[in-house]
Write a protein that holds these residues in place. Structure first.
Motif: not given
Length: 245
Positions: A60-65, A78-81
């Motif tokens: 998935a792309k552009e998730l909110r984590v 890692w997630f932001a990158d």
């Protein structure tokens, strides 16, 4: 040390109630950062997360984590990158500032009107927002809903008496179709008072099982030399994936 294979297959420790009245205050957690007693921080990031990242993200792309009790976890970058939006909450302002400094990220800070004394620190790129406040106050800031939650060092740090409130708070922050990745530890709680606290499988099912299908992705021997000072001779890390029913 105990035989690893036998320990990995062992039944739940029967002494599940021994830690139930343990309480650490927010001030005690802040003192851990000031005194640099943060052995829970992993400078290279969490290796089980890295191993199971594709299973967690599912392309998935552009998730909110969301990162509860985020500290200065390197996995946030890692997630932001990867193009995702990261939100964390941490009681220690020092921990948040160290994250941005160590990751070489410029940031701004502002007061949160809904929570007296609280602040939010935002990366200049806009995809990392870290809230400095109690996790239980955070929903008052209207931070929205999340596609993914990475719970490493959070459920195991929450005072055992607060777990129901914690789980309810976490689930209230989830979007339809969410996935929740949880790391917990299994050891003999009569030998170590915690934190990290021992969270038995049965309690995980009680807390999350009505909303989530629970899958154990992996169990690994997590015993290191430093654990000897805890008085234990084994510690198993378990990685769970919760998927919305």
């Amino acid at each position: 040390m105990a035989n690893t294979g036998a320990v990995l297959d062992a039944e739940e420790n029967p002494n599940t109630e021994v830690q139930k009245n343990r309480v650490l205050t927010l001030e005690e957690w802040q003192e851990k950062w000031v005194n640099h007693k943060i052995a829970f921080h992993q400078e290279r990031g969490h290796q089980l997360l890295k191993k199971h990242l594709d299973t967690f993200l599912k392309g998935a792309k552009e998730l909110r984590v969301f990162f509860p009790l985020c500290g200065k976890a390197v996995e946030m970058k890692w997630f932001a990158d990867r193009g995702h939006s990261v939100v964390g909450v941490e009681i220690s302002e020092l921990g948040i500032r160290e994250f941005f400094m160590e990751q070489n990220l410029s940031y701004s800070e502002e007061q949160i009107m809904e929570i007296p004394g609280a602040k939010v620190f935002k990366s200049s790129s806009g995809n990392i927002s870290l809230y400095c406040c109690s996790l239980f106050d955070l929903p008052r800031a209207n931070i929205g809903k999340f596609d993914r939650i990475w719970d490493r060092g959070a459920l195991v740090a929450i005072n055992p008496g607060d777990r129901k409130r914690y789980a309810d708070t976490m689930l209230s922050l989830t979007r339809t179709g969410f996935q929740y990745l949880l790391s917990v530890f299994s050891y003999d709680p009569t030998k170590h008072a915690g934190p990290p606290f021992y969270v038995p499988d049965a309690e995980i099912k009680t807390l999350f099982g009505s909303v989530c299908n629970i899958h154990c992705l992996e169990k690994v021997d997590a015993f290191e030399e430093g654990h000897k000072s805890w008085g234990i001779d084994y510690i198993i890390e378990k990685l769970y994936l919760f998927i919305e029913k």
